[in-house]
Design a protein around this motif. Structure first.
Motif, short mmCIF file in Angstrom:
data_model
loop_
_atom_site.label_atom_id
_atom_site.label_comp_id
_atom_site.label_asym_id
_atom_site.label_seq_id
_atom_site.Cartn_x
_atom_site.Cartn_y
_atom_site.Cartn_z
N LEU A 20 38.20 -22.97 70.41
CA LEU A 20 36.61 -23.21 70.56
C LEU A 20 35.44 -24.26 70.13
CD1 LEU A 20 36.93 -20.95 67.36
CD2 LEU A 20 36.10 -20.06 68.68
N ALA A 21 36.47 -25.36 70.15
CA ALA A 21 35.45 -26.47 70.79
C ALA A 21 34.83 -27.06 71.98
CB ALA A 21 36.57 -28.12 70.38
N VAL A 22 35.79 -26.07 73.49
CA VAL A 22 35.56 -26.52 74.69
C VAL A 22 34.46 -25.56 75.04
CG1 VAL A 22 36.59 -26.33 76.88
CG2 VAL A 22 37.95 -27.23 75.18
N LEU A 23 34.84 -24.47 74.05
CA LEU A 23 33.23 -23.05 74.30
C LEU A 23 32.69 -23.42 74.38
CD1 LEU A 23 33.81 -20.12 75.18
CD2 LEU A 23 33.85 -19.83 73.42
N GLY A 24 32.02 -24.13 72.87
CA GLY A 24 31.09 -24.92 72.29
C GLY A 24 30.83 -25.98 73.35
N VAL A 25 30.74 -27.08 73.84
CA VAL A 25 30.65 -27.89 74.46
C VAL A 25 30.36 -27.39 75.90
CG1 VAL A 25 31.48 -29.70 75.72
CG2 VAL A 25 32.23 -30.06 73.30
N MET A 26 31.00 -26.48 76.35
CA MET A 26 30.07 -25.92 77.51
C MET A 26 29.15 -24.85 77.58
SD MET A 26 32.20 -27.09 79.96
CE MET A 26 31.59 -26.66 81.22
N ALA A 27 29.22 -24.54 76.17
CA ALA A 27 27.83 -23.81 75.64
C ALA A 27 26.43 -24.43 75.91
CB ALA A 27 28.37 -22.47 74.57
N ALA A 28 27.21 -25.77 75.13
CA ALA A 28 25.82 -26.40 75.18
C ALA A 28 25.46 -27.26 76.64
CB ALA A 28 25.89 -27.84 73.83
N ILE A 29 26.30 -27.47 77.29
CA ILE A 29 26.13 -27.91 78.58
C ILE A 29 25.76 -27.25 79.71
CG2 ILE A 29 27.19 -28.73 80.70
CD1 ILE A 29 29.03 -30.00 78.88
N THR A 30 25.85 -25.22 79.39
CA THR A 30 25.61 -24.38 80.46
C THR A 30 24.09 -24.49 79.67
OG1 THR A 30 27.52 -23.81 80.43
CG2 THR A 30 25.33 -22.08 80.99
N LEU A 31 23.68 -24.08 78.52
CA LEU A 31 22.09 -23.82 78.36
C LEU A 31 21.84 -24.88 78.18
CD1 LEU A 31 22.08 -22.79 74.02
CD2 LEU A 31 19.78 -24.26 75.03
N LEU A 32 21.67 -26.39 78.64
CA LEU A 32 20.81 -27.13 78.64
C LEU A 32 20.69 -27.24 80.19
CD1 LEU A 32 21.89 -30.01 75.81
CD2 LEU A 32 19.77 -28.38 75.92
N LEU A 33 22.08 -26.94 80.87
CA LEU A 33 21.81 -27.61 82.17
C LEU A 33 21.54 -26.73 83.15
CD1 LEU A 33 25.69 -29.35 83.39
CD2 LEU A 33 22.70 -29.63 83.09
N GLY A 34 21.18 -24.86 82.30
CA GLY A 34 20.13 -24.41 82.90
C GLY A 34 18.88 -23.82 82.81
N ALA A 35 18.82 -24.65 82.24
CA ALA A 35 16.93 -24.89 81.16
C ALA A 35 16.65 -25.73 82.42
CB ALA A 35 17.26 -25.12 79.98
N VAL B 78 21.80 -28.58 68.17
CA VAL B 78 20.67 -29.23 68.46
C VAL B 78 20.86 -28.93 70.34
CG1 VAL B 78 20.49 -31.54 69.52
CG2 VAL B 78 21.37 -31.42 67.47
N ALA B 79 21.76 -28.42 70.73
CA ALA B 79 21.62 -27.76 71.76
C ALA B 79 20.65 -26.38 72.51
CB ALA B 79 22.54 -27.60 72.24
N GLY B 80 21.11 -26.09 71.06
CA GLY B 80 20.02 -24.78 70.83
C GLY B 80 19.07 -25.08 70.81
N LEU B 81 18.66 -26.17 69.58
CA LEU B 81 16.76 -26.59 69.57
C LEU B 81 16.06 -26.88 70.85
CD1 LEU B 81 17.47 -27.65 65.90
CD2 LEU B 81 16.50 -25.51 66.77
N VAL B 82 17.29 -28.23 71.56
CA VAL B 82 16.18 -28.54 71.93
C VAL B 82 16.20 -27.60 74.00
CG1 VAL B 82 16.74 -30.02 74.06
CG2 VAL B 82 17.40 -30.61 72.12
N GLY B 83 16.96 -26.53 73.74
CA GLY B 83 16.62 -25.49 74.63
C GLY B 83 15.70 -24.46 74.27
N VAL B 84 15.60 -24.14 73.61
CA VAL B 84 14.16 -23.60 73.03
C VAL B 84 12.40 -24.35 73.24
CG1 VAL B 84 12.49 -22.62 71.13
CG2 VAL B 84 15.37 -22.40 70.63
#
Length: 167
Positions: free
Chosen positions: A1-16, A145-151
């Motif tokens: 889950l740690a790897v998934l969470g970090v990858m999710a944050a990276i994906t969220l921000l890089l995509g945005a 934090v990545a979710g808030l920045v992504g918004v």
């Protein structure tokens, strides 16, 4: 889950961030989808499958609306490039308002569906920061934090797209 969470944050921000740099209307929407997949996987990482599925369903609806409206714009203008668009709100008022609604949902403007589904993801991440979940607390913080920045980034590129195409 740690790897998934970090990858999710990276994906969220890089995509945005990638969506902010696009000149092609369909590429803005495509990179936006990559970013939204980051929200969904972030919800999975913090243990909320319901938030992930809810965001998947709402995203499918408003992104379908956006791609259909983008197709109408491309057909009318004859190009995908935002630099060759502008002022379309007068000639295409229905398409303009569908874009406003779709981009509002994408950006998470209340009371549109994207607001509620992103809120579920962010609330799930915020609850996971308190501990007691299967995910480490630091991962929950990263997702939140990545979710808030992504918004904020999403609101920026959605506004940019609306202004460049329709104003």
């Amino acid at each position: 889950l740690a790897v998934l969470g970090v990858m999710a944050a990276i994906t969220l921000l890089l995509g945005a961030f990638a969506a902010t740099a696009q000149e092609d209307i369909k590429r803005v929407l495509a990179w936006s989808t990559v970013s939204q997949l980051g929200y969904m996987t972030g919800a999975l990482a913090v243990g909320s499958t319901s938030a992930a599925l809810f965001h998947l369903l709402t995203h499918a609806a408003f992104k379908a609306l956006l791609f259909l409206a983008a197709g109408a714009v491309i057909h009318a203008v004859g190009t995908n490039y935002l630099s060759r668009m502008g002022g379309l709100r007068h000639g295409m008022p229905v398409t303009f308002w569908t874009f406003v609604i779709g981009l509002g949902a994408l950006a998470g403007v209340p009371p549109l569906s994207g607001f509620w589904s992103k809120e579920n993801v962010l609330v799930a991440a915020a609850h996971a920061t308190e501990g007691g979940e299967t995910v480490p607390v630091w991962v929950a913080w990263i997702v939140w934090v990545a979710g808030l920045v992504g918004v904020m980034i999403t609101a920026w590129y959605a506004t940019r797209l609306l202004l460049r195409a329709f104003f």
